[in-house]
Design a protein around this motif. Structure first.
Motif, mmCIF file in Angstrom:
data_model
loop_
_atom_site.group_PDB
_atom_site.id
_atom_site.type_symbol
_atom_site.label_atom_id
_atom_site.label_comp_id
_atom_site.label_asym_id
_atom_site.label_seq_id
_atom_site.Cartn_x
_atom_site.Cartn_y
_atom_site.Cartn_z
ATOM 1 N N LEU A 4 -1.433 15.347 4.859
ATOM 2 C CA LEU A 4 -1.241 14.319 4.289
ATOM 3 C C LEU A 4 -1.749 14.280 3.101
ATOM 4 O O LEU A 4 -1.321 13.674 1.832
ATOM 5 C CB LEU A 4 -2.089 13.136 5.218
ATOM 6 C CG LEU A 4 -1.691 11.668 4.548
ATOM 7 C CD1 LEU A 4 -0.156 11.491 4.510
ATOM 8 C CD2 LEU A 4 -2.748 10.498 5.346
ATOM 9 N N ILE A 5 -2.883 15.056 2.671
ATOM 10 C CA ILE A 5 -3.411 14.978 1.245
ATOM 11 C C ILE A 5 -2.541 15.853 0.129
ATOM 12 O O ILE A 5 -2.648 15.615 -1.053
ATOM 13 C CB ILE A 5 -4.891 15.793 1.323
ATOM 14 C CG1 ILE A 5 -5.484 15.633 0.010
ATOM 15 C CG2 ILE A 5 -4.627 17.299 1.637
ATOM 16 C CD1 ILE A 5 -6.957 16.227 0.110
ATOM 17 N N ASN A 6 -1.729 16.695 0.850
ATOM 18 C CA ASN A 6 -0.732 17.314 -0.201
ATOM 19 C C ASN A 6 0.869 16.674 -0.157
ATOM 20 O O ASN A 6 1.563 17.266 -0.885
ATOM 21 C CB ASN A 6 -0.442 18.838 0.577
ATOM 22 C CG ASN A 6 -1.881 19.603 0.313
ATOM 23 O OD1 ASN A 6 -2.524 19.402 -0.596
ATOM 24 N ND2 ASN A 6 -1.962 20.240 1.384
ATOM 25 N N ARG A 7 0.944 15.502 0.436
ATOM 26 C CA ARG A 7 2.093 14.866 0.290
ATOM 27 C C ARG A 7 2.074 13.966 -0.741
ATOM 28 O O ARG A 7 1.283 13.125 -1.035
ATOM 29 C CB ARG A 7 2.350 14.159 1.647
ATOM 30 C CG ARG A 7 2.592 15.055 3.001
ATOM 31 C CD ARG A 7 2.883 14.012 3.842
ATOM 32 N NE ARG A 7 3.016 14.743 5.191
ATOM 33 C CZ ARG A 7 3.263 14.362 6.528
ATOM 34 N NH1 ARG A 7 3.205 13.333 6.608
ATOM 35 N NH2 ARG A 7 3.365 15.182 7.483
ATOM 36 N N ARG A 8 3.297 14.045 -1.607
ATOM 37 C CA ARG A 8 3.338 13.225 -2.838
ATOM 38 C C ARG A 8 4.706 12.219 -2.874
ATOM 39 O O ARG A 8 5.576 12.965 -2.332
ATOM 40 C CB ARG A 8 3.359 14.002 -3.893
ATOM 41 C CG ARG A 8 1.879 14.563 -4.248
ATOM 42 C CD ARG A 8 1.986 15.488 -5.556
ATOM 43 N NE ARG A 8 0.526 16.033 -5.856
ATOM 44 C CZ ARG A 8 -0.344 15.253 -6.537
ATOM 45 N NH1 ARG A 8 -0.422 14.150 -6.796
ATOM 46 N NH2 ARG A 8 -1.582 16.127 -6.331
ATOM 47 N N PRO A 9 4.575 11.116 -3.222
ATOM 48 C CA PRO A 9 5.846 10.081 -3.084
ATOM 49 C C PRO A 9 6.592 10.588 -4.296
ATOM 50 O O PRO A 9 6.170 11.033 -5.179
ATOM 51 C CB PRO A 9 5.271 8.807 -3.056
ATOM 52 C CG PRO A 9 4.075 8.920 -3.743
ATOM 53 C CD PRO A 9 3.317 10.337 -3.297
ATOM 54 N N SER A 10 8.029 10.378 -4.209
ATOM 55 C CA SER A 10 8.969 10.282 -5.219
ATOM 56 C C SER A 10 8.540 9.531 -6.249
ATOM 57 O O SER A 10 7.762 8.443 -5.941
ATOM 58 C CB SER A 10 10.297 10.349 -4.938
ATOM 59 O OG SER A 10 10.650 9.197 -4.121
ATOM 60 N N TRP A 11 9.238 9.469 -7.365
ATOM 61 C CA TRP A 11 8.791 8.419 -8.416
ATOM 62 C C TRP A 11 9.295 6.989 -8.119
ATOM 63 O O TRP A 11 8.875 6.160 -8.177
ATOM 64 C CB TRP A 11 9.524 8.780 -9.768
ATOM 65 C CG TRP A 11 10.955 8.587 -9.697
ATOM 66 C CD1 TRP A 11 11.919 9.561 -9.797
ATOM 67 C CD2 TRP A 11 11.768 7.370 -10.172
ATOM 68 N NE1 TRP A 11 13.207 9.081 -9.624
ATOM 69 C CE2 TRP A 11 13.030 7.834 -10.011
ATOM 70 C CE3 TRP A 11 11.519 6.288 -10.586
ATOM 71 C CZ2 TRP A 11 14.074 6.961 -10.502
ATOM 72 C CZ3 TRP A 11 12.397 5.209 -10.987
ATOM 73 C CH2 TRP A 11 13.533 5.759 -10.654
ATOM 74 N N LEU A 16 8.204 1.704 -5.833
ATOM 75 C CA LEU A 16 8.238 0.582 -4.821
ATOM 76 C C LEU A 16 6.906 0.435 -3.973
ATOM 77 O O LEU A 16 6.766 -0.827 -3.626
ATOM 78 C CB LEU A 16 9.281 1.201 -3.522
ATOM 79 C CG LEU A 16 10.777 1.175 -4.030
ATOM 80 C CD1 LEU A 16 11.499 1.708 -3.129
ATOM 81 C CD2 LEU A 16 11.291 -0.169 -4.668
ATOM 82 N N LEU A 17 6.302 1.456 -3.612
ATOM 83 C CA LEU A 17 4.868 1.287 -3.003
ATOM 84 C C LEU A 17 3.919 0.536 -4.055
ATOM 85 O O LEU A 17 3.314 -0.413 -3.628
ATOM 86 C CB LEU A 17 4.243 2.403 -2.677
ATOM 87 C CG LEU A 17 5.034 3.244 -1.735
ATOM 88 C CD1 LEU A 17 4.244 4.759 -1.356
ATOM 89 C CD2 LEU A 17 4.782 2.542 -0.313
ATOM 90 N N GLY A 18 4.096 0.647 -5.408
ATOM 91 C CA GLY A 18 3.395 -0.109 -6.294
ATOM 92 C C GLY A 18 3.637 -1.390 -6.432
ATOM 93 O O GLY A 18 2.795 -2.350 -6.676
#
Length: 276
Positions: A4-11, A16-18
């Motif tokens: 999980l620590i290496n997973r990054r969301p797309s822009w 959307l999460l922000g």
């Protein structure tokens, strides 16, 4: 399995999460506002969405009958002029004295204790003194921001300079560089991006000092308007003003961030890892 620590969301996903926390805050506000207005239609603490729209129209579209100005834009111009002048002075002072303190041991021995002492003085505690010395006009408001921000920038830049590896200074001197050449070609390119980062970090405090000064003694400005209408509990005006100040600070922060990336592209990787 990818950790999980290496997973990054797309822009797009990150955007959307922000937005989720802001949507939650908005929904909670609307729910509380509706509940209060159902209980008391004259409640002014949490205005409805329609009341907020009317408040925005009054301050951002309609002219003030007394002055003939649209008050939001007049207040914004006054506040931006003050904070722009103050932050310009702070930036220049931070760069000049920070480099002198960081590079020259004799200057640091004389000036560093004074800068440290001034940086520990609560700026709001000396606001009355500033009004006595500089009067109630623009200079006292600018000086409050300068006294509150400049020592922080000087100390931060001084520390950044002292973190530059000694090997770089020794190599430059071995190649015959003078103190002036070392300052311009070795130190300055490395501290400029750090200075911009420090200015970004100090924007919140600068707005706090400005609004405080405008609330005490001003005839125009964003802080002046908020404290003027608070006696009438005009939350339909106060809340848009607070949102507008936050938006202005955010735009200034983003402008400095992208200026840093454009002027110093080699910083791109570090800034991306730090999350802007």
């Amino acid at each position: 399995m990818k950790r999980l620590i290496n997973r990054r969301p797309s822009w797009l996903t990150a955007l959307l999460l922000g937005l989720i926390p802001f949507l939650v805050i908005g929904l909670v506000y609307l729910g509380e506002s509706n509940a209060r207005l159902l209980e008391n239609p004259d409640d002014r603490l949490l205005p409805s969405a329609m009341q907020l729209v009317e408040g925005v129209k009054m301050i951002a579209v309609d002219e003030d009958p007394r002055t003939g100005q649209v008050i939001l834009w007049a207040d914004t111009a006054a506040s931006l002029q003050r904070i722009g002048i103050a932050m310009g002075v702070c930036t220049l002072a931070g760069l000049l004295f920070g480099m002198l303190n960081g590079m020259l041991p004799y200057v640091r021995a004389v000036a560093s204790p004074l800068v440290t002492a001034v940086s520990l003085v609560p700026p709001m505690a000396i606001l009355p003194i500033l009004f006595v010395i500089f009067g109630l006009d623009e200079l006292s408001k600018v000086m409050l921001i300068v006294i509150g921000i400049a020592p922080f920038l000087i100390r931060d830049l001084q520390g950044r300079i002292r973190e530059i590896p000694a090997e770089m200074m020794i190599k430059a001197q071995s190649l015959g560089a003078s103190s002036w050449q070392i300052a311009l070609r070795v130190v300055l390119p490395q501290v400029l991006p750090r200075l911009i980062d420090s200015v970004r970090l100090s924007l919140g405090s600068a707005w706090l000092f400005l609004i405080s000064a405008e609330a005490v003694a001003a005839e125009q400005g964003l802080g002046y308007r908020i404290f003027l209408v608070r006696r009438f509990l005009s939350m339909d005006i106060i809340l848009p003003y607070v949102f507008w100040i936050t938006l202005l600070a955010f735009v200034m922060d983003r402008a400095l961030y992208y200026t840093n990336r454009a002027a110093f592209p080699w910083l791109g990787g570090r800034m991306a890892k730090e999350g802007a």
